[in-house]
Design an enzyme around this catalytic site. Structure first.
Site, PDB file in Angstrom:
ATOM      1  N   ASP A 167       0.865  -1.207   0.000  1.00 34.17           N
ATOM      2  CA  ASP A 167       0.000   0.000   0.000  1.00 34.17           C
ATOM      3  C   ASP A 167       0.889   1.241   0.000  1.00 34.17           C
ATOM      4  O   ASP A 167       0.683   2.191  -0.753  1.00 34.17           O
ATOM      5  CB  ASP A 167      -0.889   0.063   1.252  1.00 34.17           C
ATOM      6  CG  ASP A 167      -2.020  -0.958   1.227  1.00 34.17           C
ATOM      7  OD1 ASP A 167      -2.258  -1.557   0.162  1.00 34.17           O
ATOM      8  OD2 ASP A 167      -2.655  -1.150   2.290  1.00 34.17           O
TER       9      ASP A 167
ATOM     10  N   GLU B 235       5.560  -3.797  -8.333  1.00 32.11           N
ATOM     11  CA  GLU B 235       4.685  -3.656  -7.145  1.00 32.11           C
ATOM     12  C   GLU B 235       3.216  -3.917  -7.501  1.00 32.11           C
ATOM     13  O   GLU B 235       2.302  -3.195  -7.122  1.00 32.11           O
ATOM     14  CB  GLU B 235       4.909  -2.305  -6.469  1.00 32.11           C
ATOM     15  CG  GLU B 235       6.331  -2.266  -5.901  1.00 32.11           C
ATOM     16  CD  GLU B 235       6.599  -1.203  -4.885  1.00 32.11           C
ATOM     17  OE1 GLU B 235       5.651  -0.819  -4.180  1.00 32.11           O
ATOM     18  OE2 GLU B 235       7.753  -0.775  -4.778  1.00 32.11           O
TER      19      GLU B 235
HETATM   20  N1  CAA Z   1      -3.842  -4.454   4.013  1.00 30.46           N
HETATM   21  C1  CAA Z   1      -4.221  -5.315   4.992  1.00 30.46           C
HETATM   22  N2  CAA Z   1      -4.674  -6.568   4.735  1.00 30.46           N
HETATM   23  C2  CAA Z   1      -4.752  -6.944   3.427  1.00 30.46           C
HETATM   24  C3  CAA Z   1      -4.373  -6.101   2.389  1.00 30.46           C
HETATM   25  C4  CAA Z   1      -3.897  -4.807   2.716  1.00 30.46           C
HETATM   26  N3  CAA Z   1      -3.513  -3.960   1.761  1.00 30.46           N
HETATM   27  N4  CAA Z   1      -4.527  -6.748   1.218  1.00 30.46           N
HETATM   28  C5  CAA Z   1      -5.016  -7.957   1.511  1.00 30.46           C
HETATM   29  N5  CAA Z   1      -5.137  -8.069   2.851  1.00 30.46           N
HETATM   30  C6  CAA Z   1      -5.633  -9.230   3.596  1.00 30.46           C
HETATM   31  C7  CAA Z   1      -7.053  -9.555   3.149  1.00 30.46           C
HETATM   32  O1  CAA Z   1      -8.000  -8.804   3.902  1.00 30.46           O
HETATM   33  C8  CAA Z   1      -7.117 -11.042   3.435  1.00 30.46           C
HETATM   34  O2  CAA Z   1      -7.318 -11.243   4.826  1.00 30.46           O
HETATM   35  P1  CAA Z   1      -8.643 -12.001   5.382  1.00 30.46           P
HETATM   36  O3  CAA Z   1      -8.633 -13.327   4.664  1.00 30.46           O
HETATM   37  O4  CAA Z   1      -8.390 -12.092   6.850  1.00 30.46           O
HETATM   38  O5  CAA Z   1      -9.790 -11.151   4.989  1.00 30.46           O
HETATM   39  C9  CAA Z   1      -5.727 -11.531   3.148  1.00 30.46           C
HETATM   40  O6  CAA Z   1      -4.874 -10.378   3.225  1.00 30.46           O
HETATM   41  C10 CAA Z   1      -5.585 -12.146   1.782  1.00 30.46           C
HETATM   42  O7  CAA Z   1      -5.929 -11.191   0.812  1.00 30.46           O
HETATM   43  P2  CAA Z   1      -6.681 -11.579  -0.522  1.00 30.46           P
HETATM   44  O8  CAA Z   1      -7.807 -12.520  -0.197  1.00 30.46           O
HETATM   45  O9  CAA Z   1      -7.017 -10.330  -1.243  1.00 30.46           O
HETATM   46  O10 CAA Z   1      -5.525 -12.402  -1.280  1.00 30.46           O
HETATM   47  P3  CAA Z   1      -5.524 -12.890  -2.788  1.00 30.46           P
HETATM   48  O11 CAA Z   1      -4.546 -14.002  -2.820  1.00 30.46           O
HETATM   49  O12 CAA Z   1      -6.894 -13.104  -3.320  1.00 30.46           O
HETATM   50  O13 CAA Z   1      -5.013 -11.643  -3.645  1.00 30.46           O
HETATM   51  C11 CAA Z   1      -3.382 -10.052  -4.413  1.00 30.46           C
HETATM   52  C12 CAA Z   1      -3.885 -10.977  -3.320  1.00 30.46           C
HETATM   53  C13 CAA Z   1      -4.030  -8.733  -4.223  1.00 30.46           C
HETATM   54  C14 CAA Z   1      -3.610 -10.521  -5.831  1.00 30.46           C
HETATM   55  C15 CAA Z   1      -1.900 -10.064  -4.055  1.00 30.46           C
HETATM   56  O14 CAA Z   1      -1.369 -11.336  -4.276  1.00 30.46           O
HETATM   57  C16 CAA Z   1      -1.091  -9.035  -4.789  1.00 30.46           C
HETATM   58  O15 CAA Z   1      -1.108  -7.845  -4.452  1.00 30.46           O
HETATM   59  N6  CAA Z   1      -0.340  -9.495  -5.791  1.00 30.46           N
HETATM   60  C17 CAA Z   1       0.656  -8.644  -6.396  1.00 30.46           C
HETATM   61  C18 CAA Z   1       1.946  -8.806  -5.681  1.00 30.46           C
HETATM   62  C19 CAA Z   1       2.864  -7.686  -5.904  1.00 30.46           C
HETATM   63  O16 CAA Z   1       2.490  -6.523  -5.874  1.00 30.46           O
HETATM   64  N7  CAA Z   1       4.119  -8.032  -6.100  1.00 30.46           N
HETATM   65  C20 CAA Z   1       5.117  -7.059  -6.265  1.00 30.46           C
HETATM   66  C21 CAA Z   1       6.342  -7.468  -5.542  1.00 30.46           C
HETATM   67  S1  CAA Z   1       7.351  -6.158  -4.974  1.00 30.46           S
HETATM   68  C22 CAA Z   1       8.016  -5.415  -6.341  1.00 30.46           C
HETATM   69  O17 CAA Z   1       7.601  -5.520  -7.426  1.00 30.46           O
HETATM   70  C23 CAA Z   1       9.142  -4.482  -6.182  1.00 30.46           C
HETATM   71  C24 CAA Z   1      10.440  -5.082  -5.946  1.00 30.46           C
HETATM   72  O18 CAA Z   1      11.345  -4.948  -6.693  1.00 30.46           O
HETATM   73  C25 CAA Z   1      10.717  -5.755  -4.761  1.00 30.46           C
END
Ligand code: CAA
Length: 385
Positions: free
Chosen positions: A240, A363
């Site tokens: 976030d 991200e």
């Molecule tokens: N804040 C707090 N809690 C959160 C949240 C947030 N922003 N997002 C999700 N959650 C919680 C949910 O509420 C859920 O909890 P409950 O089951 O207790 O309700 C739990 O986390 C699981 O969430 P989802 O059910 O939404 O999970 P999902 O598997 O369906 O989907 C997704 C998740 C949104 C697709 C996630 O996998 C995602 O964001 N994927 C992209 C990953 C990403 O951004 N990768 C980039 C890596 S970093 C990078 O790129 C830079 C680098 O160089 C390092």
């Protein structure tokens, strides 16, 4: 009342960051892009000015800026080269889980050691089979007695080659999906960590991205950030914040693209007049400017939400999509306005266009961020007013 006037301190930081970027980053930006160099000297100078750990509280050796100020400074530092700018702020994402859920001892130990030693961190989430589907990770932290044994590998890790502190997400209970992932702070010198391939990228070339391998890396409770099995939420909460950071970075990319295009439009003469006198160019410059002021307003608003400790998942995902799509459009338009000159290697506009592309991918791809945003809209939560 909503007040957009920066404080005297914010003005001072932003002016200092702009000056730093113009004097230290601009002269080498194209050179480091052509032949990637780890910007060691620039990082040292940025550290002296307090730009390396802007988001970390002073008690752990950072500059203790609030989110709004951090994002304003981020825009200023990314104006001349977003790869070098991101190297300066590289620890922002990886330290977020420790700041959010680390104990006082962990913050002092991991963050204190990092800031004292002018070191940096990296965020180890992505794996070959777990990119968009982050919870599909195979890296395993298996509990054995009072130890966790870490095995697996990560890829596309920004700063993975050079970071001293690794924020690693690993499965502690593979049966439980998102609810079986834990977060660990892992010092680089822990035995069993190896660096793999260093990627050769289209843009962000002075930002080093690496593979990492973990072989029987022994960790203890001291490395566990937050509670066992609750690391996935921490990763998402860090993202976030990271996605707002990208909004600020994209604002910088777009602003630079507009400035390059406007400068060219004021100088380039065709048909006996500067091309800036044609309405076709006004329309393009105006479209670019509209996006920039919207992007800037977005990161200021979301920085404010984070400073109010309000969750901004939906807004951050939306802002990241908007700002990165805007950066792709503004940089493409800048190349168009500069014409042949903008398309040639070694032109700032060409570099900006390559740099912009990654912002739609990292991200969370913009498709994933639209899913996060769309789900948030449907839930009816996270609406500001
Ligand atoms: N804040 C707090 N809690 C959160 C949240 C947030 N922003 N997002 C999700 N959650 C919680 C949910 O509420 C859920 O909890 P409950 O089951 O207790 O309700 C739990 O986390 C699981 O969430 P989802 O059910 O939404 O999970 P999902 O598997 O369906 O989907 C997704 C998740 C949104 C697709 C996630 O996998 C995602 O964001 N994927 C992209 C990953 C990403 O951004 N990768 C980039 C890596 S970093 C990078 O790129 C830079 C680098 O160089 C390092």
């Amino acid at each position: 009342m909503i007040d957009f006037s920066p404080t005297a301190e914010q003005k001072r930081f932003v002016e200092l960051a702009r000056e730093f970027s113009a004097n230290e980053i601009r002269p080498v930006a194209l050179e480091y892009d052509a032949d990637p160099v780890y910007p060691e000297e620039i990082l040292k100078k940025a550290h002296e000015l307090g730009f390396l750990y802007t988001n970390i509280p002073e008690s752990y050796g950072g500059s203790g800026m609030d989110h709004v100020t951090h994002y304003m400074v981020t825009e200023a530092l990314n104006y001349d080269c977003c790869a070098i700018g991101q190297m300066i702020g590289i620890s922002h994402l990886a330290t977020a889980p420790i700041l959010l859920s680390g104990t006082e001892e962990q913050k002092k130990k991991f963050l204190g050691e990092m800031t004292r030693g002018h070191k940096s961190a990296c965020f180890c989430l992505t794996e070959p089979e777990a990119g968009s589907d982050a919870a599909a990770m195979k890296t395993r932290a298996e509990k054995k007695g009072d130890k966790y044994i870490l095995n697996g590998n990560k890829c596309y890790i920004t700063n993975g080659r050079d970071a001293d502190l690794l924020c690693v997400f690993a499965s502690t209970d593979p049966e439980k999906g998102t609810k079986g992932i834990s977060c660990f702070a892992v010092p680089r010198d822990t035995p069993g960590i190896k660096t793999g391939r260093i990627e050769d990228k289209m843009g962000h070339r002075a930002l080093f991205v690496a593979e990492l391998f973990f072989e029987d890396v022994e960790l203890t409770e001291e490395n566990l950030i937050g509670k066992e099995d609750q690391g996935f939420k921490l990763a998402m909460m860090a993202l976030d914040r990271g996605r707002v950071n990208i909004t600020a970075i994209c604002t910088a990319i777009s602003q630079r693209a507009l400035d390059e295009a406007a400068k060219w439009a004021n100088e380039r003469v065709q048909f006996g007049q500067t091309i800036g006198s044609f309405q076709g160019i006004h329309f393009m410059l105006s479209d670019m400017y509209q996006q920039i002021i919207a992007c800037r307003a977005l990161y200021l608003q979301l920085g404010w939400m984070l400073d109010q400790q309000r969750r901004c998942t939906t807004e951050a995902a939306s802002a990241k999509c908007f700002a990165s799509d805007a950066a792709m459009k503004t940089t493409t338009d800048a190349v168009q306005i500069l014409g042949g000159s903008g398309y040639m290697k070694g032109s700032v506009a060409e570099k900006l266009m390559r740099d912009a592309k990654l912002t739609q991918i990292f991200e969370g791809t913009n498709q994933i961020n639209r899913i996060v945003s769309g789900r948030g809209v449907l839930s009816g939560k996270n609406l500001l007013f």
